[in-house]
Design a protein around this motif. Sequence first.
Motif, PDB file in Angstrom:
ATOM      1  N   ILE A 197       3.704   0.019  16.505  1.00 13.16           N
ATOM      2  CA  ILE A 197       3.350  -0.533  15.197  1.00 13.16           C
ATOM      3  C   ILE A 197       2.562  -1.816  15.429  1.00 13.16           C
ATOM      4  O   ILE A 197       3.097  -2.807  15.908  1.00 13.16           O
ATOM      5  CB  ILE A 197       4.606  -0.807  14.340  1.00 13.16           C
ATOM      6  CG1 ILE A 197       5.317   0.514  14.031  1.00 13.16           C
ATOM      7  CG2 ILE A 197       4.221  -1.527  13.037  1.00 13.16           C
ATOM      8  CD1 ILE A 197       6.571   0.366  13.193  1.00 13.16           C
ATOM      9  N   VAL A 198       1.275  -1.760  15.115  1.00 17.14           N
ATOM     10  CA  VAL A 198       0.396  -2.895  15.331  1.00 17.14           C
ATOM     11  C   VAL A 198       0.438  -3.835  14.134  1.00 17.14           C
ATOM     12  O   VAL A 198       0.300  -5.049  14.262  1.00 17.14           O
ATOM     13  CB  VAL A 198      -1.040  -2.389  15.587  1.00 17.14           C
ATOM     14  CG1 VAL A 198      -2.039  -3.527  15.630  1.00 17.14           C
ATOM     15  CG2 VAL A 198      -1.073  -1.577  16.871  1.00 17.14           C
ATOM     16  N   ARG A 199       0.631  -3.238  12.955  1.00 13.47           N
ATOM     17  CA  ARG A 199       0.734  -4.050  11.735  1.00 13.47           C
ATOM     18  C   ARG A 199       1.844  -3.441  10.894  1.00 13.47           C
ATOM     19  O   ARG A 199       1.795  -2.253  10.559  1.00 13.47           O
ATOM     20  CB  ARG A 199      -0.596  -3.988  10.997  1.00 13.47           C
ATOM     21  CG  ARG A 199      -0.636  -4.766   9.692  1.00 13.47           C
ATOM     22  CD  ARG A 199      -2.051  -4.754   9.110  1.00 13.47           C
ATOM     23  NE  ARG A 199      -2.332  -3.554   8.339  1.00 13.47           N
ATOM     24  CZ  ARG A 199      -3.543  -3.041   8.126  1.00 13.47           C
ATOM     25  NH1 ARG A 199      -4.622  -3.609   8.660  1.00 13.47           N
ATOM     26  NH2 ARG A 199      -3.707  -1.957   7.405  1.00 13.47           N
ATOM     27  N   PRO A 200       2.859  -4.227  10.533  1.00 16.43           N
ATOM     28  CA  PRO A 200       3.942  -3.660   9.722  1.00 16.43           C
ATOM     29  C   PRO A 200       3.438  -3.283   8.331  1.00 16.43           C
ATOM     30  O   PRO A 200       2.461  -3.861   7.839  1.00 16.43           O
ATOM     31  CB  PRO A 200       4.975  -4.780   9.629  1.00 16.43           C
ATOM     32  CG  PRO A 200       4.467  -5.914  10.421  1.00 16.43           C
ATOM     33  CD  PRO A 200       3.050  -5.655  10.821  1.00 16.43           C
ATOM     34  N   ALA A 201       4.102  -2.334   7.728  1.00 17.22           N
ATOM     35  CA  ALA A 201       3.778  -1.955   6.353  1.00 17.22           C
ATOM     36  C   ALA A 201       4.618  -2.795   5.400  1.00 17.22           C
ATOM     37  O   ALA A 201       5.790  -3.052   5.656  1.00 17.22           O
ATOM     38  CB  ALA A 201       4.064  -0.476   6.123  1.00 17.22           C
ATOM     39  N   ALA A 202       3.996  -3.207   4.297  1.00 20.16           N
ATOM     40  CA  ALA A 202       4.773  -3.853   3.238  1.00 20.16           C
ATOM     41  C   ALA A 202       5.648  -2.800   2.574  1.00 20.16           C
ATOM     42  O   ALA A 202       5.291  -1.619   2.516  1.00 20.16           O
ATOM     43  CB  ALA A 202       3.840  -4.471   2.209  1.00 20.16           C
ATOM     44  N   THR A 203       6.814  -3.239   2.089  1.00 20.21           N
ATOM     45  CA  THR A 203       7.650  -2.338   1.297  1.00 20.21           C
ATOM     46  C   THR A 203       7.291  -2.517  -0.162  1.00 20.21           C
ATOM     47  O   THR A 203       7.347  -3.622  -0.695  1.00 20.21           O
ATOM     48  CB  THR A 203       9.144  -2.646   1.512  1.00 20.21           C
ATOM     49  OG1 THR A 203       9.459  -2.376   2.882  1.00 20.21           O
ATOM     50  CG2 THR A 203      10.005  -1.766   0.619  1.00 20.21           C
ATOM     51  N   ARG A 204       6.835  -1.419  -0.771  1.00 20.50           N
ATOM     52  CA  ARG A 204       6.549  -1.405  -2.213  1.00 20.50           C
ATOM     53  C   ARG A 204       7.494  -0.375  -2.796  1.00 20.50           C
ATOM     54  O   ARG A 204       7.194   0.812  -2.815  1.00 20.50           O
ATOM     55  CB  ARG A 204       5.100  -1.009  -2.477  1.00 20.50           C
ATOM     56  CG  ARG A 204       4.082  -1.969  -1.866  1.00 20.50           C
ATOM     57  CD  ARG A 204       2.671  -1.391  -1.830  1.00 20.50           C
ATOM     58  NE  ARG A 204       2.093  -1.193  -3.162  1.00 20.50           N
ATOM     59  CZ  ARG A 204       1.917  -0.010  -3.736  1.00 20.50           C
ATOM     60  NH1 ARG A 204       2.328   1.102  -3.148  1.00 20.50           N
ATOM     61  NH2 ARG A 204       1.368   0.083  -4.918  1.00 20.50           N
ATOM     62  N   PRO A 205       8.680  -0.816  -3.256  1.00 19.67           N
ATOM     63  CA  PRO A 205       9.718   0.164  -3.604  1.00 19.67           C
ATOM     64  C   PRO A 205       9.278   1.096  -4.727  1.00 19.67           C
ATOM     65  O   PRO A 205       8.772   0.657  -5.756  1.00 19.67           O
ATOM     66  CB  PRO A 205      10.900  -0.703  -4.050  1.00 19.67           C
ATOM     67  CG  PRO A 205      10.624  -2.057  -3.496  1.00 19.67           C
ATOM     68  CD  PRO A 205       9.128  -2.189  -3.466  1.00 19.67           C
ATOM     69  N   LEU A 206       9.475   2.386  -4.478  1.00 25.41           N
ATOM     70  CA  LEU A 206       9.262   3.379  -5.523  1.00 25.41           C
ATOM     71  C   LEU A 206      10.244   3.176  -6.653  1.00 25.41           C
ATOM     72  O   LEU A 206      11.336   2.633  -6.454  1.00 25.41           O
ATOM     73  CB  LEU A 206       9.473   4.781  -4.950  1.00 25.41           C
ATOM     74  CG  LEU A 206       8.454   5.288  -3.940  1.00 25.41           C
ATOM     75  CD1 LEU A 206       8.942   6.602  -3.330  1.00 25.41           C
ATOM     76  CD2 LEU A 206       7.101   5.488  -4.603  1.00 25.41           C
ATOM     77  N   ALA A 207       9.882   3.640  -7.844  1.00 25.77           N
ATOM     78  CA  ALA A 207      10.871   3.723  -8.915  1.00 25.77           C
ATOM     79  C   ALA A 207      11.988   4.653  -8.453  1.00 25.77           C
ATOM     80  O   ALA A 207      11.726   5.666  -7.797  1.00 25.77           O
ATOM     81  CB  ALA A 207      10.229   4.246 -10.190  1.00 25.77           C
ATOM     82  N   PRO A 208      13.237   4.311  -8.774  1.00 25.56           N
ATOM     83  CA  PRO A 208      14.353   5.126  -8.278  1.00 25.56           C
ATOM     84  C   PRO A 208      14.236   6.614  -8.607  1.00 25.56           C
ATOM     85  O   PRO A 208      14.550   7.457  -7.769  1.00 25.56           O
ATOM     86  CB  PRO A 208      15.577   4.490  -8.956  1.00 25.56           C
ATOM     87  CG  PRO A 208      15.177   3.065  -9.156  1.00 25.56           C
ATOM     88  CD  PRO A 208      13.698   3.094  -9.460  1.00 25.56           C
ATOM     89  N   ALA A 209      13.738   6.946  -9.792  1.00 28.93           N
ATOM     90  CA  ALA A 209      13.624   8.367 -10.154  1.00 28.93           C
ATOM     91  C   ALA A 209      12.612   9.079  -9.253  1.00 28.93           C
ATOM     92  O   ALA A 209      12.810  10.234  -8.878  1.00 28.93           O
ATOM     93  CB  ALA A 209      13.225   8.516 -11.618  1.00 28.93           C
ATOM     94  N   ARG A 210      11.533   8.366  -8.922  1.00 28.55           N
ATOM     95  CA  ARG A 210      10.531   8.958  -8.045  1.00 28.55           C
ATOM     96  C   ARG A 210      11.100   9.125  -6.630  1.00 28.55           C
ATOM     97  O   ARG A 210      10.926  10.161  -5.989  1.00 28.55           O
ATOM     98  CB  ARG A 210       9.270   8.090  -8.018  1.00 28.55           C
ATOM     99  CG  ARG A 210       8.216   8.481  -6.993  1.00 28.55           C
ATOM    100  CD  ARG A 210       7.601   9.856  -7.262  1.00 28.55           C
ATOM    101  NE  ARG A 210       6.847   9.916  -8.488  1.00 28.55           N
ATOM    102  CZ  ARG A 210       5.541   9.701  -8.618  1.00 28.55           C
ATOM    103  NH1 ARG A 210       4.821   9.411  -7.551  1.00 28.55           N
ATOM    104  NH2 ARG A 210       4.952   9.784  -9.795  1.00 28.55           N
TER     105      ARG A 210
END
Lengths: 156, 156
Positions: free
Chosen positions: B114-127
């Motif tokens: 992993i050269v660059r970490p991914a940001a966490t963009r949380p999905l809507a819980p239903a999705r």
Amino acid sequence: TDICGLPQGAAAVARGIARLFRRNQIWVAPEIALPNGRRADLMGLDSRGAIVIVEIKVSRADLLGDAKWPEYLDHCDRFYWGLPPSLDAALVQSPAFLPDTTGLIIADAYDAEIVRPAATRPLAPARRKSETARLACLALRRLNLLHDPAAPGEPY
Amino acid sequence: TDICGLPQGAAAVARGIARLFRRNQIWVAPEIALPNGRRADLMGLDSRGAIVIVEIKVSRADLLGDAKWPEYLDHCDRFYWGLPPSLDAALVQSPAFLPDTTGLIIADAYDAEIVRPAATRPLAPARRKSETARLACLALRRLNLLHDPAAPGEPY
């Protein structure tokens, strides 16, 4: 035992049940470990996301000697007994096997039939969510290790 | 293309990334169809239930010509680019590739980093719930069909 870890007779019943299920968009895998330490003989999901467990019994002693099976009820929305045609299906009509709750499937290696439908006892949403994610990880893990086996000593 | 349906170069990158991921309890499978009609090159779950997608690009033209990749962001909590060492990683530093959001993994067939970490963009819980159940069914289905292939004409 076969490659899935189930004894021969149980593996045959498992295959027949999985064939019945897949025709109905229910996808199951054998030998799914539960958080409580038990292992479900077959466990999976239907197309609406309901969790299904099948406990396979191929002998009378096996069926009558299992006092812990009600623990499975806490991990599925529907529970079925899976029996070969050689076993007396009347056994699971006894109140001890909760015939109003548990379904009954008779199966051989080639196909299966639902003899008694299972009642739906919906899991709490948080439990279904965790069980579904666990099932997904387990199935993805098995697939990955089939396609790219771990090297000796790798702890997967 | 190999048996997973990915082109050879992409399949190599996919294997390396899956090895990195499994060491970190992230389980992915290749070629996962999404409800929007696209297919994620790699998609799966980490041990906390977060959904991860990796889009693999093995050529400059492939990378620069894909205008639809942002659709993947609606189906995962973390998104990574997966590139071979032969491709210039600086390409995905450009604003068009959302470097503050997307992670970058460089991989060959044997391992990945992993050269660059991914940001966490949380999905809507239903999705997340529906995607997790879909992943579980897809993985269970593939496992089932590997162990018990469908007869000719069966529509699985």
